[in-house]
Design an enzyme around this catalytic site. Structure first.
Site, PDB file in Angstrom:
ATOM      1  N   MET A  78       0.814  -1.212   0.000  1.00 34.27           N
ATOM      2  CA  MET A  78       0.000   0.000   0.000  1.00 34.27           C
ATOM      3  C   MET A  78       0.852   1.269   0.000  1.00 34.27           C
ATOM      4  O   MET A  78       2.051   1.228   0.252  1.00 34.27           O
ATOM      5  CB  MET A  78      -0.925   0.002   1.210  1.00 34.27           C
ATOM      6  N   HIS A  79       0.194   2.397  -0.278  1.00 38.39           N
ATOM      7  CA  HIS A  79       0.708   3.753  -0.047  1.00 38.39           C
ATOM      8  C   HIS A  79       1.763   4.239  -1.034  1.00 38.39           C
ATOM      9  O   HIS A  79       2.041   5.431  -1.095  1.00 38.39           O
ATOM     10  CB  HIS A  79       1.285   3.907   1.365  1.00 38.39           C
ATOM     11  N   ASP A 237      -2.628  -4.829   0.284  1.00 34.93           N
ATOM     12  CA  ASP A 237      -2.168  -6.149   0.698  1.00 34.93           C
ATOM     13  C   ASP A 237      -2.831  -6.656   1.975  1.00 34.93           C
ATOM     14  O   ASP A 237      -3.161  -7.848   2.082  1.00 34.93           O
ATOM     15  CB  ASP A 237      -0.649  -6.194   0.825  1.00 34.93           C
TER      16      ASP A 237
END
Length: 492
Positions: A78-79, A237
């Site tokens: 992520m991110h 995830d």
């Protein structure tokens, strides 16, 4: 029919081939490098993800009828900030989830814009790993590159874009950008304006289990797949791993011991921790979840084993940690090797060993690292307890969950029952299951979980050991507050 799950991790992509009954037919893993251009910085070339996936899928299908593949779903780290220009070229390496360069931007967002306003707009506050601070960092430090941005996306969205040509994301992954109004599931216009980007640059939003498109003809030909293969939006995830472990519906919990460590609590209702110590995100099942994320979990043990001890014999290093030593170690470890997110939100925090003496052994250090990571996860549990959430049992997955010793520590430090899923494929399995829903094989994500997820092992706490660990935890939780000011001074 067959379904492909993509687990786009930090060090490798794991590709999984699964049938509609949940049988895993094949797994292929492709590694790629990480870049650390400065201390605390972490980035990666999206082209490496592309190459790994496009090379890995034909290998995954070797010996199978590719014409039977109906759908593809991805779970991804992520991110990470992935930016393309108008010609679809990657502008710069992706700034990853565990990158700590945005301390100035995080301070601006939390203390100038204000945490209360951020929470109102996005249900969360700023953390160094989130995407919005990275956009602000790029705007301030790479102005020429920033001006070229035509498309913004997250890591697994880049893979979906490569496969379909559709600029998309899902609500669970978008929740971690600090740009999404999580409660109302739409982009926050005020946050986009604050970051100097427009909604036209942002990906189209989907539920994780929705189809975003089918394979581009040239990609289908390269992979040897039918053009009719459905690609779903996929999930971050942790949300994908939660699906893969059956952590859906009201009050279910999953602990993931991967590179990062997470506690994931699913809910049918939107809710926010009033201190924003836990993230309030959308879930891949169409509902919501609370999540605590620590930046270094199993990676702490990998660091100790491979970089310090120079060994890959993880099990051998744990052999001397006999049952009588549990709850009695005199050494403590703070697992903040990359700074920390939940629940302390401190980019300056660092790893420490405390309590070393002349008789401290190699196994004492190993035990301290395993316990330190678990104590830090307990910190997130304490936040959940403060909200009136009392967790009695949890699923557990990730590479660290392969260690019987670590599972024993986790069950007793948290004083809960742990359930180990029969399949340990995590985000890849979750991605394949989401693809099944997108293809209509199952009507809902929860229906898919009921059919496909089972428990292989249950680990229960021992009252005596849990009591000893309770005493150790009370000591552990005094260390970070005592060192917080020192960490800030050391990091200038």
């Amino acid at each position: 029919m067959l379904y492909i799950g993509i687990d786009l991790g930090t060090s490798a992509v794991k590709l999984l081939l699964m049938d509609g009954e949940g049988a895993i037919k094949n797994v292929v893993s492709k590694e790629y490098p990480l870049e650390f251009p400065q201390p605390g910085w972490s980035q990666q070339a999206p082209e490496d993800w592309r190459r790994a996936v496009l090379e890995g899928i034909p290998e995954l299908l070797n010996g199978f009828d590719a014409g039977q593949v109906a759908g593809i779903g991805a779970g991804g780290q992520m991110h990470g900030l992935v930016v393309l220009d108008r010609d679809d070229n990657v502008i710069r390496p992706a700034i990853l989830w565990n990158d700590g360069r945005t301390a100035k931007e995080v301070d601006y967002l939390n203390n100038v814009v204000g945490k209360e306003k951020l929470s109102k707009l996005t249900a969360n506050i700023a953390f160094a790993g989130f995407t919005a601070p990275k956009i602000l960092w790029m705007k301030a430090n790479e102005q020429e590159l920033f001006a070229k941005i035509d498309k913004i996306m997250l890591p697994k969205d880049y893979i979906n874009y490569v496969l379909t040509g559709v600029h998309c994301t899902d609500y669970s992954d978008a929740s971690g950008m600090l740009l999404l109004d999580v409660e109302h599931k739409c982009w926050s216009g005020e946050m986009l304006e604050l970051c100097g980007v427009t909604e036209a640059q942002m990906p189209r939003l989907f539920e994780s289990y929705e189809a975003v498109g089918t394979l581009k003809p040239e990609i289908a030909k390269e992979l040897g797949l039918p053009e009719s293969v459905v690609v779903c939006a996929g999930a971050g995830d942790n949300a994908a791993a939660a699906v893969g472990t059956g952590t859906v519906g009201e009050g279910a919990c999953n602990i993931s011991l991967g590179t990062s460590g997470t506690i994931f609590i699913s809910s049918e209702k939107f809710g926010v921790d009033h201190n924003n110590a836990l993230h309030a995100f959308a879930h891949a099942d169409g509902n919501y979840h609370l999540m605590g994320c620590m930046l270094s979990a199993a990676s702490c043990n990998k660091w100790l084993m491979e970089d310090i001890f120079r060994t890959q014999d993880y099990a051998g290093e744990q052999q001397d940690i006999t049952p009588d030593k549990l709850g009695n170690n005199h050494v403590y470890f703070l697992p903040y090797l990359m700074g920390e997110r939940s629940p302390i939100n401190d980019t300056n925090a660092r790893g420490t060993f405390t309590g070393l003496t002349m008789d401290t052994s190699r196994s004492d250090l190993t035990q301290a690292v395993l316990e330190g990571v678990t104590f830090a996860i307990r910190d997130c549990f304490e936040v959940a307890k403060s909200l009136g959430i009392h967790i009695r049992r949890s699923k557990i997955c990730g590479g660290g969950a392969k260690s019987p010793l670590w599972k024993t520590m986790m069950a007793n430090i948290l004083n809960i029952q742990l359930e180990v899923p029969a399949s340990e494929q995590g985000p890849g399995m979750g991605g394949a299951m989401l693809a099944m829903v997108a293809c209509g094989l199952y009507p809902t994500v929860e229906d898919a979980c009921k059919k496909l997820v089972s428990t292989a092992e249950t680990v229960s706490p021992d009252p005596g050991l849990a009591a000893r660990y309770e005493e150790r935890y009370q000591q552990f939780k005094q260390l970070y507050p005592a060192l917080k000011g020192t960490f800030a001074n050391l990091n200038g």
